[in-house]
Design a protein around this motif. Structure first.
Motif, PDB file in Angstrom:
ATOM      1  N   VAL A 190       0.817  -1.210   0.040  1.00 52.30           N
ATOM      2  CA  VAL A 190       0.036   0.015   0.063  1.00 52.30           C
ATOM      3  C   VAL A 190       0.891   1.100   0.086  1.00 52.30           C
ATOM      4  O   VAL A 190       0.606   2.162  -0.576  1.00 52.30           O
ATOM      5  N   VAL A 191       1.890   1.143   0.719  1.00 52.75           N
ATOM      6  CA  VAL A 191       2.919   2.023   0.839  1.00 52.75           C
ATOM      7  C   VAL A 191       4.410   1.307   1.012  1.00 52.75           C
ATOM      8  O   VAL A 191       4.301   0.495   2.024  1.00 52.75           O
ATOM      9  N   LEU A 214       3.479   5.185  -4.329  1.00 52.43           N
ATOM     10  CA  LEU A 214       3.165   6.414  -3.962  1.00 52.43           C
ATOM     11  C   LEU A 214       3.304   7.198  -5.164  1.00 52.43           C
ATOM     12  O   LEU A 214       3.058   8.504  -4.858  1.00 52.43           O
ATOM     13  N   PRO A 251       0.129  10.461  -3.485  1.00 52.43           N
ATOM     14  CA  PRO A 251      -0.735   9.072  -3.125  1.00 52.43           C
ATOM     15  C   PRO A 251      -2.069   9.303  -3.630  1.00 52.43           C
ATOM     16  O   PRO A 251      -2.733  10.412  -3.806  1.00 52.43           O
ATOM     17  N   ARG A 262      -1.738   7.713   3.392  1.00 51.96           N
ATOM     18  CA  ARG A 262      -0.579   6.899   2.575  1.00 51.96           C
ATOM     19  C   ARG A 262       0.563   7.714   2.801  1.00 51.96           C
ATOM     20  O   ARG A 262       1.658   7.543   3.050  1.00 51.96           O
TER      21      ARG A 262
ATOM     22  N   GLU B 746      -5.567   2.303   9.386  1.00 50.58           N
ATOM     23  CA  GLU B 746      -5.824   3.516   9.235  1.00 50.58           C
ATOM     24  C   GLU B 746      -6.922   4.147  10.177  1.00 50.58           C
ATOM     25  O   GLU B 746      -6.729   5.397  10.770  1.00 50.58           O
TER      26      GLU B 746
END
Lengths: 299, 758
Positions: A190-191, A214, A251, A262, B746
């Motif tokens: 995701v990152v 990214l 991002p 992100r 998150e």
């Protein structure tokens, strides 16, 4: 109707590519993608998985050559890569599942050109070049010039990636790749971020930092590298580099994470990758994968 | 507390074939001449159908049939509300609504033909806000709701499919008199059962009878569904379930069997349907419901719960299915296994243009329990009391009153609390990034009719013929233990004929954790009849009184003269039929005066409730919000356990599913109601690598009014309190509870760092 031939030599493969076929080796992107309905299989495929010599990892004075058919599992278990190109081992051990790593090839990963590919940032930081066999002979390019967008490269349709070369590493080089992962296994970046540093007398004389997932492509972040180069690699410099990487990120917002998260995570993974790279350059033991060993309350 | 009879751990007989890949699942079945089916799904989550033109699809070479609503009887079906058709007629109401079905020579051709069907729509605004859908001026998901055949106890009205309340005493007055009042609001996202075997169906007609092989958890419901929708007698439908590759509730209910049977009838060929992984997410009318949970509790200083008010809103999605009871079930879980003086909880089940929700392992419970248990920790903080101590003072015990006035018999809630605290080492010193959270939960047993036959074979072995369904839980695989115990035989001596509606008696199927509870009782009764026959035959053979006989180790012998004996094999080998049949008396939930409650569907009183306490030790990565669960202690009162190794397996799996619901599993929708993550890459199940240390303790109470030998169930309860326990641990580390489920990295990070920047 899908046609398939199996090439026995690089020349046969290049000829097939020139005639319109697409190469296939492990099939972990192409076949799985077709099954999921992302895109159907190309009309013509050339199997390159049996071409002799393309699966070798060769150490020379100039560095290390990774044949296009080298599997992620082979990278993970190679002592020289684990010791001197550690970021690539950090990344390769995270790719997909056990089955993906046994079946999937470095060449496939590089040419799939996903902005989320795990091996991309380490290869960039370690100064990787790609060699293609083409109808008019071999051609070599810096990897930094290869990727142009998601799934897009500067390679022509008749060019076959045959090897990735990493130059010999200097003494006191350390590298690491760290990604954000929500679970321990079967993840996609995701990152992510990779760092490679050279230390001389306690100072960082060279720093390479690249970010994953990214931006539309895996990319180096010069401002982050500059923030670190010439410093002692202490916390303020590392934090400045991490912030520079976050600032350079472009991002997206999607189901995997918000752009805000992100960007914040870009700083976190960059900081951890740089810290791990510096620690390794100093001879400290940071077990592979650095993603796991730098998790939580590490530093 | 009594202990179970000592039983040897019993390895399920279907384990080896499943583990080695030798087992046959529905998708492995191929019949000569078979065609392949594909569906055309709705192109919009909410739209009026103007026209459907199938000409181009029919003209494609290799296509044998294209079916729409015009080609099947115009029949509405459903569970508590008959609100849908096999094929959408006037409207599509969610993205998985089926508009047409195609049978073709290959699956690729069928898919191509499905794409060629020209459907014209008038696109309607998607009604995805399930809370707003209850407002008076909201547009309707079902305009003709008033004409639907529906269970009148539901209170179906417009977009509100069901409204239930649990009421005891005067909650408003009690709240006003409380020393401390705490209010909370929690929101849980939808999630999935996510079985690893995508569903498959094969249908084959012989004359006017159809045999359907289906990966269903409920073969008898599938049979009824086909008969009802295709307007044929049930006797003309036979459902066979090969090995089932998981269900977790999502394969409960009648789903796609009639579509495939109709295609097979139209083409006069066997037809096979196999879902892709993507379809396994998008098409089932079954997922765990999204839920909004508002709770308010008043307590006295010493921790007595004097009042609970609550308001719950559940997302039913487009259709009812078997989930009509969700509002009442959720309301009971918003009360929990606690003594509360006065209660007033309202619960609404609303239609929307989302995927229909249906039973997924303990429907409504993990989310409601997650909210309630975090709320209880908030209350404990307000009382300046340890959360475990608050539970110790308020959990139900024998003689206590339930939320709607039920009086409990012997029950192990408090023992599960102490056992879990003991296992996890509650109160011990931990690193600063670790914490322990505790949650309690419950789940009812369901008493339903069930039946089985037991027969002895000429070699002295036995066969159990049962209507029960094995979804992987091991419940059916454990039935031989009960028969063997009644007959002095070994469990390994029994084979099982099951998952065939032409063989075993009617059964509710693999749902409601009820197989051991109900079919176990039936098997014990059938085996007891066999035992009686054996005693008669042996008494004749040995010329003694029945009362002088002992049945053990496969032999009937005379008390005091062990040399005078005859083996079961000898008696069975004579050819004399030795058969038994059983059903047993169905236990009923204790009667309560719940006259203050509306929407009563029978859950206001919990039959033989199963009690659970789980404690979770978690680790927080403060920079990223990533949570790792390091250890779970699971203490369960499921009554007396039949097979420890199988019961433990249910806890391991349930806890891991609970961790997924806590941290990573959610189906997210876009503004139009389309799933954003219909695949295993972005629908994040927990993997084996994520599994923590799981320690288990069983509080084995010989439960009155329960299943065989005082047993209850164990399939669903293990995942009920896991998200709550993890949530309470996270709240300790973060300083406040995470109010959204799943508690993703998150969301945890936002809670730590003060929310997203605008």
């Amino acid at each position: 109707m899908t046609g398939y031939i199996r090439a026995n030599t690089v020349e046969e493969a290049v000829a097939a590519l020139a005639a319109g076929a697409r190469p296939i080796a492990g099939g972990t992107d192409l076949v799985v993608g077709a099954r999921q309905g992302k895109q159907s299989l190309p009309d013509a495929l050339v199997g390159i998985h049996r071409i002799p010599g393309l699966g070798a990892i060769t150490e020379t004075d100039a560095g290390i050559d990774l044949g296009t058919l080298v599997s992620h599992a082979a990278i993970v278990s190679h002592p020289a890569i684990r010791e001197r190109y550690t970021a690539l081992a950090d990344a390769s051990v995270l790719v997909g599942s056990h089955a993906t790593r046994a079946q999937g090839t470095l060449g496939g990963n590089v040419m799939h050109a996903s902005p989320a590919m795990d091996t991309g940032a380490p290869l960039l930081c370690l100064g990787g070049t790609a060699t293609f066999a083409t109808p008019s002979g071999d051609r070599t390019t810096d990897l930094v010039d290869l990727w142009t967008g998601p799934g897009e490269t500067t390679a022509g349709p008749d060019e076959l990636l045959v090897a990735v070369h990493l130059p010999a590493s200097a003494q006191a080089t350390g590298s690491a790749y760290v990604r954000l992962q929500y679970r321990r296994h079967m993840e996609i970046a995701v990152v992510g971020a990779a760092a490679a540093v050279i230390l001389d007398g306690g100072a960082v004389t060279r720093a390479a930092i690249a970010i994953t997932a990214l931006a539309p492509v895996i990319r180096r972040v010069e401002s982050a590298e500059q923030a670190l180069t010439g410093t002692s690699g202490g916390a303020p410099a590392v934090e400045a580099a991490a912030q520079a990487a976050a600032d350079a990120a472009r991002p997206i917002d999607d189901v995997r994470a918000s752009a805000t998260y992100r960007r914040a995570m870009a700083a976190v993974v960059t900081r951890r990758a740089v810290q791990a790279a510096i620690a390794r350059a100093r001879g400290e033991e940071i077990p592979i994968p650095a993603t796991e060993s730098t998790q939580g309350s590490w530093r | 507390m009594t202990m179970a009879p000592e039983r040897t751990p019993f390895i399920r007989s279907d384990g080896k074939e499943k583990v080695t890949g030798a087992g046959r699942y529905t998708a492995d079945l191929n019949l000569t001449g078979q065609l392949h089916a594909k569906f055309r799904y709705a192109d919009h989550p909410h739209a009026r159908i103007l026209s459907i033109d199938t000409a181009a699809a029919r003209a494609l070479p290799g296509v044998f049939a294209v079916l729409t609503w015009e080609d099947v009887p115009d029949v509405l079906y459903g569970g508590s509300v008959n609100d849908r058709r096999l094929f959408a007629k006037e409207k599509v109401r969610w993205e998985g609504d089926i508009v047409a079905a195609v049978a073709a020579r290959t699956a690729d051709l069928a898919a191509e033909a499905a794409g060629l069907i020209d459907v014209r729509y008038e696109v309607l605004p998607p009604l995805t806000d399930f809370a707003a859908n209850a407002e008076a001026d909201a547009q309707l998901v079902h305009e003709a709701w008033a004409d639907y055949e529906a269970d009148e106890n539901l209170g179906l009205s417009g977009n509100i499919l069901g409204h239930s309340s649990i009421v005891k005493g005067d909650a408003d007055a009690a709240m006003a008199g409380a020393d401390v009042v705490v209010k909370s609001r929690y929101v849980a996202d939808a999630s999935q059962g996510a079985p690893i075997e995508p569903r498959a169906i094969v249908a084959d007609w012989q004359g006017d009878k159809v045999t359907v092989w289906s990966s269903t958890q409920v073969p008898f419901a599938a049979r009824s569904g086909i008969a009802h929708t295709l307007n044929i007698p049930e006797s003309q439908v036979r459902i066979i379930v090969p090995l089932l590759g998981g269900g977790f509730g999502s394969k409960c209910d009648f789903h796609f069997e009639a579509h495939v049977a109709a295609l097979a009838r139209a083409t006069r060929r066997p037809v096979k349907l196999v879902f892709s992984r993507r379809e396994e997410f998008l098409a089932p009318d079954h997922r765990r419901e999204g839920m909004i949970i508002e709770l308010e509790t008043g307590a006295s200083r010493d921790g007595r719960l004097v009042a609970r008010r609550g308001r719950l809103i559940l997302d039913k999605g487009a259709y009812c299915g078997e989930g009509g009871f969700f509002a009442q079930m959720a309301a009971m879980h918003a009360c929990g296994p606690y003594q509360i003086d006065a209660v007033n909880v309202d619960s609404y089940l609303n239609y929307s243009n989302q995927q229909p929700s249906g039973s997924i392992r303990a429907p409504t419970a993990p989310q409601a329990c997650w909210a309630l248990e975090q709320h209880m920790d908030e209350l404990a903080a307000a009382l300046e009391m340890d959360p475990a101590e608050l539970r110790r003072r308020t959990l139900i015990g024998e003689g206590d009153e339930g939320p709607a006035g039920q009086v409990f018999e012997e029950i192990g809630a408090k023992q599960t609390l102490e056992a879990a605290l003991d296992m996890i080492g509650y109160g011990r010193e931990l690193p600063e990034d670790e914490a322990i959270g505790v949650a309690c939960g419950w789940w009812p047993s369901f008493g339903v009719p069930s039946g089985a036959y037991v027969k002895l074979n000429r070699d002295g072995t036995g066969t159990i013929v049962t209507g029960a369904m094995e979804s992987g839980t091991g419940a059916v695989m454990g039935l031989p233990l009960l028969a063997a115990e009644a007959l002095g035989m070994k469990a390994e001596d029994f084979s099982i004929l099951y998952q065939d509606t032409d063989a075993g008696p009617w059964d509710m199927g693999s749902s409601g954790s009820q197989t051991t509870f109900n079919n176990g009782r039936a098997v014990v009764e059938a085996a007891t009849e066999v035992r009686e026959k054996l005693l008669d035959l042996a008494a004749d053979d040995l010329e003694v009184s029945r009362d002088d006989l002992v049945l053990a180790d496969g032999t009937l012998s005379v008390k005091g003269s062990p040399d005078s004996s005859v083996t079961i094999a000898t008696l069975a080998g004579s050819g004399e039929p030795i058969l038994g049949k059983g059903s047993g008396d169905v236990p009923e939930a204790p009667a309560v005066d719940a006259s203050g409650c509306v929407g009563r569907l029978g859950l206001e009183s919990f039959l033989a409730p199963q009690l659970i306490t789980q404690a979770a030790r978690v680790k927080l990565d403060r920079d990223t919000g990533v949570i790792r669960v390091l250890e779970v202690a699971a203490a369960h009162d499921s009554g007396v356990i039949v097979n420890r190794i199988g019961a433990d397996g249910q806890v391991y799996g349930g806890v891991l599913m609970g961790i997924g619901q806590a941290l990573s599993e959610a189906t997210w929708f876009d503004d139009e109601g389309r799933q954003l993550n219909p695949g295993l890459l972005d629908y994040k199940l927990q993997t084996a690598s994520d599994a923590p240390e799981i320690n288990i303790r069983w509080v084995e109470i010989d439960t009155p009014n329960a299943g065989p030998n005082g047993g209850k169930g164990v399939g669903e309860p293990p995942s009920v309190p896991t998200p709550g326990a993890i949530g309470n641990a996270i709240a300790k580390l973060v300083g406040r509870p995470i109010d959204r489920l799943p508690m993703t990295p998150e969301r945890v990070w936002e809670a730590i760092h003060g929310g997203p920047e605008e």
